[in-house]
Design a protein around this motif. Structure first.
Motif, PDB file in Angstrom:
ATOM      1  N   SER A 148       9.777   0.049 -12.190  1.00 56.50           N
ATOM      2  CA  SER A 148       9.558   1.504 -12.453  1.00 56.50           C
ATOM      3  C   SER A 148       9.772   2.436 -11.130  1.00 56.50           C
ATOM      4  N   PHE A 149       9.939   1.564  -9.947  1.00 52.70           N
ATOM      5  CA  PHE A 149       9.720   2.430  -8.523  1.00 52.70           C
ATOM      6  C   PHE A 149      10.547   3.485  -8.824  1.00 52.70           C
ATOM      7  N   PRO A 150      11.654   3.744  -9.247  1.00 54.08           N
ATOM      8  CA  PRO A 150      12.444   4.958  -8.911  1.00 54.08           C
ATOM      9  C   PRO A 150      11.589   6.233  -9.514  1.00 54.08           C
ATOM     10  N   LEU A 151      11.057   5.928 -10.482  1.00 51.22           N
ATOM     11  CA  LEU A 151       9.973   7.092 -11.221  1.00 51.22           C
ATOM     12  C   LEU A 151       9.145   7.547 -10.062  1.00 51.22           C
ATOM     13  N   TYR A 152       8.316   6.833  -9.590  1.00 48.95           N
ATOM     14  CA  TYR A 152       7.377   7.011  -8.783  1.00 48.95           C
ATOM     15  C   TYR A 152       7.879   7.600  -7.279  1.00 48.95           C
ATOM     16  N   THR A 209       2.434   1.455  -0.271  1.00 47.69           N
ATOM     17  CA  THR A 209       2.541   2.898  -0.463  1.00 47.69           C
ATOM     18  C   THR A 209       3.938   3.296  -0.795  1.00 47.69           C
ATOM     19  N   LEU A 210       4.112   4.681  -1.204  1.00 47.31           N
ATOM     20  CA  LEU A 210       5.554   4.970  -1.346  1.00 47.31           C
ATOM     21  C   LEU A 210       6.416   5.114  -0.017  1.00 47.31           C
ATOM     22  N   ALA A 211       5.750   5.473   1.209  1.00 48.89           N
ATOM     23  CA  ALA A 211       6.426   5.446   2.314  1.00 48.89           C
ATOM     24  C   ALA A 211       6.989   3.963   2.633  1.00 48.89           C
ATOM     25  N   GLN A 212       6.177   2.887   2.311  1.00 50.65           N
ATOM     26  CA  GLN A 212       6.558   1.620   2.703  1.00 50.65           C
ATOM     27  C   GLN A 212       7.411   1.366   1.754  1.00 50.65           C
ATOM     28  N   LEU A 213       7.539   1.621   0.599  1.00 51.87           N
ATOM     29  CA  LEU A 213       8.719   1.364  -0.294  1.00 51.87           C
ATOM     30  C   LEU A 213       9.835   1.849   0.046  1.00 51.87           C
ATOM     31  N   ALA A 214       9.773   3.347   0.444  1.00 50.20           N
ATOM     32  CA  ALA A 214      10.940   4.074   0.840  1.00 50.20           C
ATOM     33  C   ALA A 214      11.644   3.485   2.252  1.00 50.20           C
ATOM     34  N   ALA A 215      10.708   2.641   3.034  1.00 53.74           N
ATOM     35  CA  ALA A 215      11.347   2.076   4.255  1.00 53.74           C
ATOM     36  C   ALA A 215      12.134   0.757   3.676  1.00 53.74           C
ATOM     37  N   THR A 216      11.641  -0.052   2.759  1.00 51.16           N
ATOM     38  CA  THR A 216      12.268  -1.048   2.030  1.00 51.16           C
ATOM     39  C   THR A 216      13.722  -0.851   1.601  1.00 51.16           C
ATOM     40  N   GLU A 286       9.275  -5.876  -3.374  1.00 48.61           N
ATOM     41  CA  GLU A 286      10.498  -5.659  -2.265  1.00 48.61           C
ATOM     42  C   GLU A 286      11.558  -6.745  -3.114  1.00 48.61           C
ATOM     43  N   GLU A 287      11.278  -7.860  -3.545  1.00 46.89           N
ATOM     44  CA  GLU A 287      12.363  -8.826  -4.221  1.00 46.89           C
ATOM     45  C   GLU A 287      12.859  -8.017  -5.638  1.00 46.89           C
ATOM     46  N   THR A 288      11.994  -7.440  -6.288  1.00 48.10           N
ATOM     47  CA  THR A 288      12.437  -6.706  -7.573  1.00 48.10           C
ATOM     48  C   THR A 288      13.314  -5.405  -7.104  1.00 48.10           C
ATOM     49  N   VAL A 289      12.862  -4.720  -6.251  1.00 48.39           N
ATOM     50  CA  VAL A 289      13.682  -3.507  -5.625  1.00 48.39           C
ATOM     51  C   VAL A 289      15.177  -4.235  -5.243  1.00 48.39           C
ATOM     52  N   ALA A 290      15.195  -5.146  -4.418  1.00 45.39           N
ATOM     53  CA  ALA A 290      16.370  -5.704  -4.031  1.00 45.39           C
ATOM     54  C   ALA A 290      17.427  -6.094  -5.197  1.00 45.39           C
TER      55      ALA A 290
END
Length: 305
Positions: A148-152, A209-216, A286-290
């Protein structure tokens, strides 16, 4: 004889629970209760599980669907309407009592017990009703899906070419966890029969954090995706007019309370229980996002579990 009845078995979480429960107990011990029984895949039908029609809005159908169940999984009703969601859960809990269910499992969400997030309020009302019902229960506060990362992440759309996402209040940590890990953990908890009358947190192994996720995401899509924490009014203006309910101000104001919860650290709590149950490392966000970005870049439209 049916020992397990599962609701929501065609959904993102429920389908994973069913998948792993089939690896732990005979298919003949399992029935699924579905609003639309034709929604099951042929692959699942071929396992030999029993398929029953059960509608949360039709208590009589739930009596038939839950009949004979020793253990019942109630996957939360897919609606953002608070009163409707609680009523559907109440109908299911009442039917479980009438049917003599010995142990009811309810999929709640991983916000705090005094959460300020609007999405958690129907879960908290349901938890209280279940705890007062007299049934043996296990409340499963399922962690926030990695999927659900895009939602957040400010309704991030990888196909949109954006270089910035805006969120209100906070980019606080989230202990992201994949749906397959949650599904396997939930199935193992049900099969074990442990944790009677407990509330469990099934979180990921670490908070990001969301900032860390944005970096990924930036590294994966090949462009810098900057995350900005902005005033709520600016957040609402930025997303107003978007597709579906998420473009409506009433929705955006409610969803903004999620970020107030992030500011309180509600989703950053890490509990080792899920990893202990699975006996292996959990899948990193990170693996799921990729995988998602490489597959289709699809944006998760669902409001929340």
């Amino acid at each position: 004889m049916v020992k397990y009845v599962l609701t929501g078995a065609t959904g993102g979480l429920g389908s994973q629970v069913l998948k792993y429960l089939l690896q732990l107990v005979p298919a003949s011990d399992i029935a699924v209760s579905l609003h639309n029984p034709s929604g099951l895949s042929q692959e699942i039908l071929s396992t030999g599980i029993e398929v029953r029609q059960g509608d949360f809005a039709d208590p009589a159908s739930l009596d038939r669907a839950f009949a004979g169940a020793e253990k019942l999984l109630i996957v939360s009703y897919p609606s953002i309407a608070h009163e409707l969601r609680v009523q559907m859960h109440t109908n299911a809990i009442d039917a479980a009592k009438r049917c003599g269910v010995k142990h009811l499992y309810y999929t709640s969400l991983a916000f705090a017990g005094d959460s300020v997030a609007a999405v958690m309020q129907a879960h908290l009302d349901t938890e209280r009703y279940l705890q007062a019902s007299g049934l043996t229960y296990t409340i499963l506060r399922e962690g926030i899906y990695s999927e659900s990362f895009p939602l957040y992440l400010g309704f991030f759309d990888p196909a949109g070419g954006a270089h910035e996402v805006r969120v209100p209040h906070s980019d606080g940590g989230v202990a992201w966890v994949s749906r397959p890990d949650l599904g396997e953990g939930t199935a193992r908890i049900m099969a074990s029969g442990a944790h009677a009358n407990e509330t469990l947190l099934l979180s990921g192994a670490r908070a990001r954090t969301l900032a860390q996720l944005a970096a990924t995401v930036s590294a994966l899509v090949g462009r810098t995706l900057a995350l900005r924490v902005v005033p709520e009014d600016e957040y609402v203006r930025a997303h107003a007019g978007g597709p579906g309910p998420r473009g409506e101000e009433a929705f955006l104001r409610k969803w903004a309370t999620t970020y107030r919860a992030l500011a309180r650290g509600e989703l950053a709590v890490v509990d080792p229980l899920l990893q202990q149950i699975l006996g292996r490392p959990l899948k990193p966000v990170e693996e799921t996002v990729a995988e998602m970005l490489q597959a289709s870049g699809a944006v998760m439209e669902q409001y929340a579990k």
